[in-house]
Design an enzyme around this catalytic site. Structure first.
Site, mmCIF file in Angstrom:
data_model
loop_
_atom_site.group_PDB
_atom_site.id
_atom_site.type_symbol
_atom_site.label_atom_id
_atom_site.label_comp_id
_atom_site.label_asym_id
_atom_site.label_seq_id
_atom_site.Cartn_x
_atom_site.Cartn_y
_atom_site.Cartn_z
ATOM 1 N N HIS A 37 0.723 -1.143 0.048
ATOM 2 C CA HIS A 37 -0.100 0.161 0.034
ATOM 3 C C HIS A 37 0.844 1.202 -0.066
ATOM 4 O O HIS A 37 1.907 1.209 0.513
ATOM 5 C CB HIS A 37 -0.932 -0.028 1.293
ATOM 6 C CG HIS A 37 -1.737 1.118 1.367
ATOM 7 N ND1 HIS A 37 -1.682 2.338 1.510
ATOM 8 C CD2 HIS A 37 -3.414 0.870 1.270
ATOM 9 C CE1 HIS A 37 -2.665 3.005 1.646
ATOM 10 N NE2 HIS A 37 -3.707 2.228 1.309
ATOM 11 N N CYS A 97 -4.590 2.415 -3.830
ATOM 12 C CA CYS A 97 -3.430 2.682 -3.250
ATOM 13 C C CYS A 97 -2.252 1.632 -3.195
ATOM 14 O O CYS A 97 -1.492 1.776 -2.372
ATOM 15 C CB CYS A 97 -3.439 3.188 -1.616
ATOM 16 S SG CYS A 97 -4.658 4.533 -1.466
ATOM 17 N N GLN A 106 -4.922 -5.225 7.077
ATOM 18 C CA GLN A 106 -5.691 -6.201 6.516
ATOM 19 C C GLN A 106 -5.783 -7.388 7.344
ATOM 20 O O GLN A 106 -6.564 -8.450 7.017
ATOM 21 C CB GLN A 106 -5.564 -6.215 5.142
ATOM 22 C CG GLN A 106 -5.549 -5.155 4.356
ATOM 23 C CD GLN A 106 -7.001 -4.548 4.340
ATOM 24 O OE1 GLN A 106 -7.900 -5.241 4.582
ATOM 25 N NE2 GLN A 106 -7.292 -3.036 4.096
ATOM 26 N N ASP A 142 2.694 -4.060 8.353
ATOM 27 C CA ASP A 142 1.424 -3.400 8.084
ATOM 28 C C ASP A 142 0.271 -4.645 8.206
ATOM 29 O O ASP A 142 0.157 -5.472 7.824
ATOM 30 C CB ASP A 142 1.386 -2.823 6.543
ATOM 31 C CG ASP A 142 0.188 -2.474 6.236
ATOM 32 O OD1 ASP A 142 -0.901 -2.185 6.953
ATOM 33 O OD2 ASP A 142 -0.005 -2.035 4.920
ATOM 34 N N LYS A 168 -10.973 0.155 9.917
ATOM 35 C CA LYS A 168 -10.748 -1.211 9.192
ATOM 36 C C LYS A 168 -11.272 -2.486 10.067
ATOM 37 O O LYS A 168 -11.570 -3.526 9.556
ATOM 38 C CB LYS A 168 -9.635 -1.759 8.379
ATOM 39 C CG LYS A 168 -9.061 -0.540 7.389
ATOM 40 C CD LYS A 168 -7.879 -0.823 6.728
ATOM 41 C CE LYS A 168 -7.360 0.175 5.900
ATOM 42 N NZ LYS A 168 -8.302 0.541 4.625
#
Length: 431
Positions: A142, A386, A222, A219, A245
């Site tokens: 991303h 992104c 997700q 990261d 999220k």
């Protein structure tokens, strides 16, 4: 106030849907089918209630006042930190509040940049970069986990390198072993690709980074909403995730760090609330996490995020993962069966995934597909998500992405698949 459902081994999304007021929305004449949770998940009533309750009964600045409201606000704020830290199996002092994952990643990049300028004293010298040092990312980042490192490289003279992905979107571990070496100082990568839904090989990448003595930055945007997440067990040095999220509010996120790393990093933002002593010439800073929390804090948002993780924890993340595995298989199998659909990241069986799929429709632009679906009440994401470099690697400029959450039903997936099957005929493609 709506409370979190009791923990169970299975998850019934039909029952849970009643906890999410927005899912009663209609788009024109159609009921809403919300398949854009990877961008922003919807919030249960308990999260909304938690924020409203704070704002109507305890709203005050934290860590500053001596009056009753200030004390209550501070206690709720720190209780929220403990709840969110516990959700990722961390200690409260290992969790820094940020406005989201993007802010957390920039925090790390600028803190390392400050260390490279000599800030932070002897403890921070381990992070200092010089010309010839290397920062490593993957081809599937991303932009939030790419551009901060581009800027850090530009400021310090370090070199930014990347690990390629295979045609199916999986990380090329042989390429990773070749790229990560004695000059590598930092390796940043996604736990789960926000385009492909693939769970990346964290253990292997961490092992390569540790062998090189490099810092690891994960990261987890997700993965936090969809998988049981134990950040200390993953053995990463630093990690970020975003509240919006994972059923929580906007403008709140978590920045996790190993205790020794946080204690050595110099601050990025400076000002009130993160200091011990200030003179006109210099300042001394508080220990983590407050060292990284300058200024007015997102108190109601933190309390809302704590309500969100309590909701998820009550469901049981194993049950969440099992439910979304079922949806993921139905989603991918269905898309594979539609003529003219190219499924991105269609890796072999055995690759772990979350319930997210991006695809290209032959002869129809992604934005047209999105409008076609929206006219039927189906909300999906269109564009490059992104992640322009990954799309470029896959030979595309845009794709359509459908993503699920705890409230997504099999019927939602089937309605989406039925609509997608009519896209090419509607636009006259493939005749």
């Amino acid at each position: 106030m709506t409370t979190a459902p009791p923990r169970s081994a299975t998850l019934d999304p039909e029952t849970l849907r009643g906890d999410f007021p927005i899912l009663a929305t209609r788009v024109g004449d159609s009921p809403l089918v919300y398949l854009d949770s990877a961008a922003t998940a919807q919030r249960p009533q308990s999260v909304i209630d938690a924020e409203v309750s704070f704002l109507t009964s305890a709203n005050s600045a934290v860590h500053r006042g001596a009056h009753t409201l200030a004390a209550e606000a501070t206690e709720l704020f720190e209780d929220a930190r403990a709840a969110v830290a516990g959700f990722v199996h961390a200690a409260p002092e290992q969790l820094v509040w940020t406005s989201g994952a993007t802010a957390g990643l920039n925090l790390v990049a600028y803190a390392i940049g400050n260390a490279s300028l000599g800030r932070g004293g002897e403890a921070a010298r381990r992070f200092a970069l010089a010309a010839g040092d290397e920062l490593v990312v993957t081809e599937s980042e991303h932009h939030a986990n790419l551009i901060p490192w581009q800027e850090l490289a530009a400021r310090t003279g370090a070199r930014l390198r990347h690990i390629t992905v295979h045609d199916d979107g999986t990380i090329d571990l042989e390429a990773a072993a070749a790229v990560i070496g004695e000059r590598t100082r930092l390796v940043a990568f996604p736990h789960v690709s926000n385009v492909l839904g693939i769970v990346n090989p964290v253990a292997e990448l961490v092992a390569l980074a540790k062998a090189a003595g490099a810092l690891t930055v994960l990261d987890a945007c997700q993965s936090a909403p969809h998988l049981p997440l134990d950040l200390p067990a993953l053995d990463v040095d630093l990690a970020v995730f975003s509240g919006h999220k994972m059923l929580g509010p906007n403008a709140i996120g978590g920045f996790y760090g190993r205790a020794d790393v946080l204690e050595a990093l110099p601050p990025f933002l400076t000002g009130g609330s993160m200091i011990t002593t200030v003179t006109l010439d210099e300042a001394e800073y508080l220990p983590p996490p407050q060292r990284f929390e300058a200024g007015t804090q997102p108190v109601s948002q933190a309390i809302g995020l704590a309500a969100a993780v309590r909701y998820l924890d009550a469901l049981g993340m194993d049950a969440v993962q099992a439910h979304e595995t079922l949806l993921e298989r139905r989603l991918r199998d269905g898309l594979r069966s539609v003529p003219g659909i190219r499924l991105l990241g269609d890796a072999p069986e055995g690759i772990d995934r979350v319930a997210l799929a991006a695809f290209d429709v032959d002869g129809v632009h992604a934005h047209d597909v999105g409008q076609f679906l929206d006219a039927r009440g189906i909300a999906v994401r269109v564009g490059h998500h992104c992640a322009q470099p990954l799309h470029r690697r896959l030979g595309l400029t845009a794709s359509v992405r459908a993503s699920a959450s705890v409230y997504t039903t099999v019927a939602d997936i089937d309605e989406f698949l039925d609509a997608v099957s009519g896209v090419r005929a509607y636009f006259g493609a493939g005749r």
